[in-house]
Scaffold this motif. Structure first.
Motif, short mmCIF file in Angstrom:
data_model
loop_
_atom_site.label_atom_id
_atom_site.label_comp_id
_atom_site.label_asym_id
_atom_site.label_seq_id
_atom_site.Cartn_x
_atom_site.Cartn_y
_atom_site.Cartn_z
N VAL A 146 0.84 -1.20 0.00
CA VAL A 146 0.00 0.00 0.00
C VAL A 146 0.87 1.25 0.00
O VAL A 146 0.60 2.21 -0.73
N GLU A 147 1.92 1.24 0.82
CA GLU A 147 2.81 2.40 0.85
C GLU A 147 3.37 2.70 -0.54
O GLU A 147 3.39 3.86 -0.97
N ASP A 148 3.80 1.66 -1.24
CA ASP A 148 4.32 1.84 -2.59
C ASP A 148 3.25 2.35 -3.54
O ASP A 148 3.51 3.19 -4.41
N ALA A 149 2.02 1.85 -3.37
CA ALA A 149 0.95 2.17 -4.31
C ALA A 149 0.41 3.60 -4.15
O ALA A 149 -0.01 4.21 -5.12
N VAL A 150 0.42 4.12 -2.92
CA VAL A 150 -0.27 5.41 -2.70
C VAL A 150 0.66 6.56 -2.34
O VAL A 150 0.20 7.68 -2.17
N LYS A 151 1.96 6.31 -2.27
CA LYS A 151 2.85 7.37 -1.77
C LYS A 151 2.83 8.64 -2.62
O LYS A 151 3.10 9.73 -2.11
N GLU A 152 2.48 8.49 -3.90
CA GLU A 152 2.46 9.67 -4.77
C GLU A 152 1.13 10.41 -4.72
O GLU A 152 1.06 11.55 -5.17
N VAL A 153 0.08 9.77 -4.21
CA VAL A 153 -1.24 10.39 -4.28
C VAL A 153 -1.92 10.61 -2.93
O VAL A 153 -2.98 11.22 -2.88
N ALA A 154 -1.33 10.13 -1.86
CA ALA A 154 -1.99 10.26 -0.57
C ALA A 154 -0.99 10.60 0.52
O ALA A 154 0.17 10.16 0.49
N LEU A 155 -1.42 11.41 1.46
CA LEU A 155 -0.62 11.69 2.65
C LEU A 155 -0.91 10.56 3.63
O LEU A 155 -1.95 10.52 4.28
N LEU A 156 0.03 9.64 3.70
CA LEU A 156 -0.19 8.37 4.40
C LEU A 156 0.48 8.36 5.77
O LEU A 156 1.62 8.78 5.92
N LYS A 157 -0.24 7.84 6.75
CA LYS A 157 0.31 7.59 8.08
C LYS A 157 0.12 6.11 8.40
O LYS A 157 -1.00 5.62 8.46
N VAL A 158 1.22 5.39 8.57
CA VAL A 158 1.16 3.99 8.99
C VAL A 158 1.50 3.93 10.47
O VAL A 158 2.52 4.47 10.91
N VAL A 159 0.62 3.29 11.24
CA VAL A 159 0.86 3.09 12.66
C VAL A 159 1.25 1.62 12.84
O VAL A 159 0.40 0.74 12.81
N PRO A 160 2.56 1.34 12.97
CA PRO A 160 3.00 -0.06 13.04
C PRO A 160 2.62 -0.69 14.38
O PRO A 160 2.26 0.00 15.33
N GLU A 161 2.70 -2.02 14.43
CA GLU A 161 2.32 -2.71 15.66
C GLU A 161 3.23 -2.34 16.83
O GLU A 161 2.83 -2.50 17.98
N GLU A 162 4.42 -1.82 16.54
CA GLU A 162 5.27 -1.34 17.62
C GLU A 162 4.58 -0.22 18.40
O GLU A 162 4.79 -0.07 19.60
N GLN A 163 3.75 0.56 17.70
CA GLN A 163 2.99 1.62 18.36
C GLN A 163 1.59 1.17 18.78
O GLN A 163 1.10 1.58 19.82
#
Length: 198
Positions: free
Chosen positions: A43-60
């Motif tokens: 998903v990060e690869d697919a949307v990085k050019e079109v969306a302001l993305l925030k991923v909250v990893p399981e570490e958080q």
């Protein structure tokens, strides 16, 4: 749209994340080795050019209170996390695990997380549950243990003395989380990821 079905990860991207600008929050849930991290990377690869993305990893989302079994601690932690994440503007937020995992670990009901779900609903949330067929879980966990870091292997042995026993833990977790999912107020989809090797 809630039926379990096989899915190609790329089809998942095209279907679930089509029109991503209009979406706000995706919660990825599923047992260890179900493919959450792989999907997030795609998903990060697919949307990085079109969306302001925030991923909250399981570490958080989980690991900071991994051993917690207290509902109150879980709720306080999740409320702080949501406040922090939603204090900034993003077009898409992806949580790697969230309240379904917390509910399982605290042996709680979905109603106990009503306030958390209320907050999530105000941010156009959808839960994507990645399911693995029970007969494949032992092999999937074994394969994952061969590729992950040693600390994950150490964690695994706390769940059972062999892969069959460990699989029993994850089978129980998956069943319970699907029960919670079906009681949730948040829209959801279940994808069968059994045939994908992560």
């Amino acid at each position: 749209t809630n039926t379990v079905r096989p899915v190609d990860p790329f089809a998942l991207l095209q279907g679930v994340f089509a029109g991503v600008i209009d979406m706000k929050t995706i919660i990825l849930e599923g047992i260890a080795s179900s493919g959450k991290s792989t999907i997030i990377n795609k998903v990060e690869d697919a949307v990085k050019e079109v969306a302001l993305l925030k991923v909250v990893p399981e570490e958080q989302s989980l690991m900071a209170i991994l051993d917690n079994t207290d509902l109150k601690v879980s709720l306080e932690y999740l409320n702080r996390l949501l406040s922090e994440v939603y204090g900034k503007e993003y077009s898409l937020v992806i949580f790697d695990r969230l309240h379904l995992t917390h509910a399982f670990r605290t042996n709680s009901n979905i109603e106990d997380y009503a306030n958390i779900e209320e907050q999530l609903l105000t941010h156009s949330s959808e839960i994507i549950f990645l399911k693995v067929q029970e007969s494949a879980i032992a092999d999937r966990v074994k394969q994952a243990s061969e590729h992950r870091d040693p600390s994950w292997k150490e964690y695994l042995v706390t769940k059972g003395k062999d892969f069959d026993e460990i699989a029993g833990y994850y089978i129980k977790q998956q069943k319970r989380q699907i029960e919670l999912l079906e009681q949730s107020r948040i829209p959801y989809r279940i994808f069968d990821m059994t045939e994908h090797d992560y």
